[in-house]
Design an enzyme around this catalytic site. Structure first.
Site, mmCIF file in Angstrom:
data_model
loop_
_atom_site.group_PDB
_atom_site.id
_atom_site.type_symbol
_atom_site.label_atom_id
_atom_site.label_comp_id
_atom_site.label_asym_id
_atom_site.label_seq_id
_atom_site.Cartn_x
_atom_site.Cartn_y
_atom_site.Cartn_z
ATOM 1 N N LYS A 1 -51.100 -41.963 -41.238
ATOM 2 C CA LYS A 1 -49.759 -42.506 -41.643
ATOM 3 C C LYS A 1 -49.693 -42.604 -43.214
ATOM 4 O O LYS A 1 -50.682 -42.937 -43.873
ATOM 5 C CB LYS A 1 -49.542 -43.853 -41.227
ATOM 6 C CG LYS A 1 -48.262 -44.573 -41.241
ATOM 7 C CD LYS A 1 -48.225 -45.983 -40.745
ATOM 8 C CE LYS A 1 -46.917 -46.564 -40.964
ATOM 9 N NZ LYS A 1 -46.899 -47.896 -40.311
ATOM 10 N N SER B 1 -43.031 -48.977 -37.108
ATOM 11 C CA SER B 1 -42.763 -47.901 -38.415
ATOM 12 C C SER B 1 -43.904 -46.914 -38.086
ATOM 13 O O SER B 1 -43.489 -45.862 -38.945
ATOM 14 C CB SER B 1 -43.295 -48.894 -39.364
ATOM 15 O OG SER B 1 -44.431 -49.185 -39.687
ATOM 16 N N SER C 1 -46.245 -52.112 -35.209
ATOM 17 C CA SER C 1 -46.043 -50.816 -35.599
ATOM 18 C C SER C 1 -46.769 -49.698 -35.152
ATOM 19 O O SER C 1 -46.428 -48.427 -35.359
ATOM 20 C CB SER C 1 -45.639 -50.808 -37.048
ATOM 21 O OG SER C 1 -44.524 -51.065 -37.623
HETATM 22 N N1 GLN Z 1 -40.796 -53.791 -36.961
HETATM 23 C C1 GLN Z 1 -41.422 -54.685 -37.649
HETATM 24 C C2 GLN Z 1 -41.049 -54.887 -38.930
HETATM 25 O O1 GLN Z 1 -40.093 -54.020 -39.425
HETATM 26 C C3 GLN Z 1 -43.014 -54.455 -37.619
HETATM 27 C C4 GLN Z 1 -43.403 -53.662 -38.569
HETATM 28 C C5 GLN Z 1 -44.933 -53.187 -38.650
HETATM 29 O O2 GLN Z 1 -45.688 -53.553 -37.684
HETATM 30 N N2 GLN Z 1 -45.095 -52.489 -39.916
HETATM 31 O O3 GLN Z 1 -41.723 -55.556 -39.878
#
Ligand code: GLN
Length: 479
Positions: free
Chosen positions: A79, A154, A178
């Site tokens: 990532k 994400s 995420s």
């Molecule tokens: N969707 C969550 C956020 O937007 C989690 C994101 C993540 O785990 N990086 O914060």
């Protein structure tokens, strides 16, 4: 050679029997990724030179009869919030469009030390903020299972490459879901280990008390192998744990008879009927495997989203202060203005809307006069949520739950409604706040063929039983 069917084991066997070399495998993986990627936009860039050099090293070791490592020859995608030396790392942001890290993250270093081949960097929501990968400055990722749908976020790119077969393994970051949520949307395995299990050195910080690096794979055993490679104490991350790392795969014996599993009643509400029925079927499967499944309660669940969006934004506002046009990434051109004008212009142009929203919210909850009312209060409620889990694990060995209330949604469906987007993480945020290991394992598909993930949660450092449960479930489903 069909890279889509490869696993860690089949690559090990293929290399040993000299069916192919690591260089041949890597060349084919790069070619396949190059031709397939336009469909999904999952890779932001491939690292051909680095991959082929590493493959040659693996081949040379094998030729000398030396053990090239647990991931020898395995293509792994990373990532783009995890730094890679000499390979641009953007965090999905315009702010870091040209940022060239001078070092490798510990996780990346360990993957390569185990013979893994870093194939490229994957697309993601900007600074890992999002649940659909639509917040990337480099365009959204399409879900390989249904191209008109989001892959989740994400770590959408990391989930998509494994589902699409353009990598065998990948790593992502999980702050509030995420890794688990995109894994469930794309029908692959995704793991958020115990907080501290994997070093965060070289993971670009979003919310430091919640950030985790975790693996994606097409099966449980591969995910377990990748976690073992990355896990363990690292002097460069003070929060990394010294706890011993078991040989997870050796413990995947399929036996879960007599284990006690809990299904939290709060997690079976507000879930689409198709997701619910998949989870119920999973519960039946565990009963058939000899587990004792009972209903439990995690009463503070309802506060999780609120608490998360105070703590995560507070930490983000502090962590993202470093992008000021001086040290990292882009600097806006300001003619004749002051230093403050340059900061303003850089941050105004460099960050996208969601990142700005969070920096503003985080700055607000930390500001004088609000700190006690919001930030401190949120920390107290976080402790209550963690306590819910501690109590639950006095009764059960593991918790079963949905990963997301719904399967992958259509691109564009939720972008204009941040609250709806935030709600998609309701079942993953709790585990992140508690710092416990959680994972998503494919559970079934909806009538439309959209994957549904089952979440398995265990107590701190209990990744071994978590993998055992997931593996037994995977085997029972395949049978
Ligand atoms: N969707 C969550 C956020 O937007 C989690 C994101 C993540 O785990 N990086 O914060």
């Amino acid at each position: 050679m069909d890279i889509r069917t490869f696993t860690v084991d089949s690559i090990r066997t293929g290399l040993r029997k000299r069916e192919f070399s690591a260089v041949e495998l890597t060349t084919e993986a790069l070619r396949f990724a190059e031709t397939e990627n336009p469909k999904t936009n999952a890779y932001l860039r491939l690292s051909s030179e680095r991959a082929l050099a590493q493959a040659a090293r693996v081949d040379a070791l094998s030729a000398r009869g030396e053990d090239a490592g647990a991931l020898a020859g395995v293509p792994v995608a990373v990532k783009d919030v995890i730094v890679t030396k000499g390979l641009v790392t953007t965090c999905g942001s315009k702010m870091l469009e040209t940022y060239m890290p001078p070092y490798d993250a510990t996780a990346v270093e360990r993957i390569e030390a185990a013979g893994g081949i870093i194939l490229g960097k994957t697309n993601c929501d900007e600074f890992a903020m999002g649940s659909s990968n639509e917040n990337s400055a480099y365009g959204p990722v399409r879900n390989p299972v249904a191209l008109d749908r989001v892959p989740g976020g994400s770590s959408g790119g990391s989930a998509a490459v494994v589902a699409q077969g353009t990598a065998v393994l990948s790593i992502g970051s999980d702050t509030g879901g995420s890794v688990r949520q995109p894994a469930s949307f794309c029908g692959v395995v995704g793991v958020c280990p115990t907080y501290g299990r994997v070093s965060r050195y070289g993971l670009v910080a979003f919310a430091s008390s919640l950030d985790h690096i975790g693996p994606f794979a097409r099966n449980v055993s591969d995910a377990a192998t990748l976690l073992r490679v990355m896990a363990g104490r690292d002097e460069r991350d003070a929060t990394s744990a010294a706890a011993p790392v078991p040989d997870y795969t050796a413990l995947l014996d399929g036996n879960v008879r007599g284990m006690k599993l809990g299904v939290p009643r709060e997690y079976m509400q507000g879930v689409t009927s198709e997701t619910l029925s998949q989870i119920e079927k999973a519960v039946e499967r565990f009963r058939a495997l000899g587990c004792e499944v009972r209903e439990i309660s995690l009463p503070s669940t309802g506060y999780a989203i609120d608490v998360y969006y105070v703590i995560a934004t507070a930490e983000a506002s502090s962590n993202l202060a470093r992008y000021d046009g001086v040290r990292y990434g882009m600097r806006a051109e300001v003619k004749g203005g002051s230093l403050i004008d340059m900061y303003r212009a850089t941050r105004g142009q460099g960050f996208g809307a969601e990142v700005k929203r969070r920096i503003m919210l985080g700055t607000y909850v930390l500001s004088h006069g609000y700190y006690d009312a919001y930030y401190l209060k949120a920390q107290k409620v976080r402790a209550m949520i963690a306590q819910d889990f501690t109590r639950a694990f006095e009764q059960v060995d593991a918790i079963l739950a949905p990963v997301s209330p719904f399967p992958a949604f259509k691109l564009g469906e939720k972008v204009d409604d941040p609250m709806q987007m935030y709600l998609s993480d309701i079942f993953t945020i709790t585990g992140s706040l508690a710092g416990i290991p959680c994972m998503s394992v494919p559970c079934g598909v909806t009538r439309e063929g959209l994957p549904v993930g089952l979440q398995i949660m265990c107590k701190h450092f209990d990744e071994a039983p978590m993998f055992r449960i997931a593996h037994a479930f995977e085997a029972a489903r395949a049978f």
